[in-house]
Design an enzyme around this catalytic site. Structure first.
Site, short mmCIF file in Angstrom:
data_model
loop_
_atom_site.label_atom_id
_atom_site.label_comp_id
_atom_site.label_asym_id
_atom_site.label_seq_id
_atom_site.Cartn_x
_atom_site.Cartn_y
_atom_site.Cartn_z
N MET A 35 0.64 -1.28 0.25
CA MET A 35 -0.45 0.05 -0.23
C MET A 35 0.66 1.18 0.15
SD MET A 35 -2.87 -0.87 -0.03
CE MET A 35 -3.65 0.19 -0.45
N GLN A 94 -7.69 21.71 12.78
CA GLN A 94 -7.05 22.23 13.56
C GLN A 94 -5.12 22.97 13.61
OE1 GLN A 94 -4.75 17.85 14.55
NE2 GLN A 94 -6.71 16.79 13.61
N HIS A 127 -11.39 26.37 6.52
CA HIS A 127 -12.06 26.27 8.33
C HIS A 127 -11.66 27.35 8.50
CE1 HIS A 127 -14.12 24.97 11.06
NE2 HIS A 127 -13.35 24.96 11.97
N ASP A 167 -23.46 29.27 14.52
CA ASP A 167 -22.96 29.09 15.44
C ASP A 167 -22.17 30.76 14.80
OD1 ASP A 167 -20.51 28.45 13.85
OD2 ASP A 167 -19.94 26.96 14.51
N LYS A 190 -25.37 28.32 20.33
CA LYS A 190 -25.20 27.19 21.19
C LYS A 190 -24.10 27.01 22.30
CE LYS A 190 -21.96 25.24 18.40
NZ LYS A 190 -22.01 23.81 16.20
#
Length: 310
Positions: A35, A94, A127, A167, A190
């Protein structure tokens, strides 16, 4: 200009190439018996401007290694400029230390891509905006807002939709679309009681008798959006639809969305749709191939990319 397609999203790469009237470069990206990833470019790339299309979605590590090894193969083949086109940038969540001894994995991935030979990066709806600063090379971060705004205008003409951020952190993204549509904005406040569980607490704005459109960048488990839809309907909304840039949709997310009061979830094809997504009655995809193709053309000709969104 040459386009190399890795394996994470071949249909998108083929659509981008068709939009540019170019064939995909001949390349072999395969696995050995154990692999390990092996890449071989079957045509001359010396002095060429090469774009490598690869979303680093699930399986994230395999797709990331394909991208890194492809960039290395092109660099060793003397390509003049190598531009990874990463519609969905994995590890983007992250982007900061969440504890005293935790990584900033998005920064690590940025370093790996740069060291592999990338000259610049083209991506969409990161993000967190600061990830652009993690790279020491130019990064073009394309927004999906214009694409979503046009689609909402066509589908909701005369229905007076209301844009909703699920949010507080997504307010800027939602506000951009609300401004483009010249409509109202609501925000869902929230509180997360524990990791992976969200509880809708309060809706800021009057959603009664409005067609609500939730806007976000990533849908993963779908729990937050389903809870948000229920809260909007409980507060008098007529209907709830959702627009999300990246449909990660892991685990039982598709079934959760299908069983929810969400009338339609619209995602882009930044991540290749699974069979479950294709069969879902309330999930649809918008293609970003024309957007990527035009951005790549402008990068290759040293034209303005930002003017795409004026």
């Amino acid at each position: 200009m040459k386009i190399v397609a890795c394996n994470s999203n071949r249909p998108l790469a083929e659509a981008v190439a068709a939009g540019l009237n170019l064939p995909l470069a001949k390349a072999s990206i395969r696995r050995f018996a154990d692999m390990e990833v092996f890449v071989e470019i079957h045509e001359n790339v010396r002095g060429e401007d090469v774009f490598v299309i690869q979303s680093t979605s699930y399986p994230t590590n395999d797709n990331l290694m394909e991208l890194l090894i492809t960039c290395d193969a092109l660099r060793r083949g003397s390509a003049r400029r190598i531009t990874p086109v990463i519609p969905y940038f994995g590890y983007a969540r992250q982007d900061r230390k969440s504890g005293p001894r935790t990584p900033i994995s998005a920064k690590l991935v940025a370093n790996l891509i740069t060291e592999a030979g990338a000259s610049r990066v083209l991506t969409m709806d990161l993000h967190a905006g600061q990830i652009q600063g993690f790279f020491d090379i130019p990064v073009d971060n394309l927004p999906a807002a214009p694409l979503f705004s046009r689609d909402v205008q066509e589908r909701f003409e005369g229905r007076n939709p209301m844009i909703v951020s699920p949010d507080v952190g997504g307010v800027l993204r939602a506000r951009i679309i609300a401004r483009r549509l010249n409509t109202d904005l609501a925000i869902i406040d929230k509180r997360r009681e524990r990791a992976g569980v969200s509880e809708v607490m309060n809706i800021i704005g009057d959603v009664k008798d409005r067609h609500c459109i939730l806007v976000d960048d990533i849908v993963d488990s779908g729990g937050t959006l389903c809870n948000a839809a229920e809260a909007l309907l409980a507060n008098g909304a007529k209907s709830v639809e959702v627009y999300v840039s990246h449909g990660v949709l892991s685990g039982g997310a598709v079934a959760r969305i299908a069983a929810s009061p969400i009338e339609m979830l619209t995602i882009t094809d930044s991540i290749m749709a699974t069979e479950a997504v294709r069969l879902a009655h309330n999930i649809r995809q918008l293609s970003i191939a024309p957007l990527l193709a035009e951005a790549m053309r402008r990068i290759s000709t040293e034209s303005s990319v930002s003017s795409l969104f004026d």
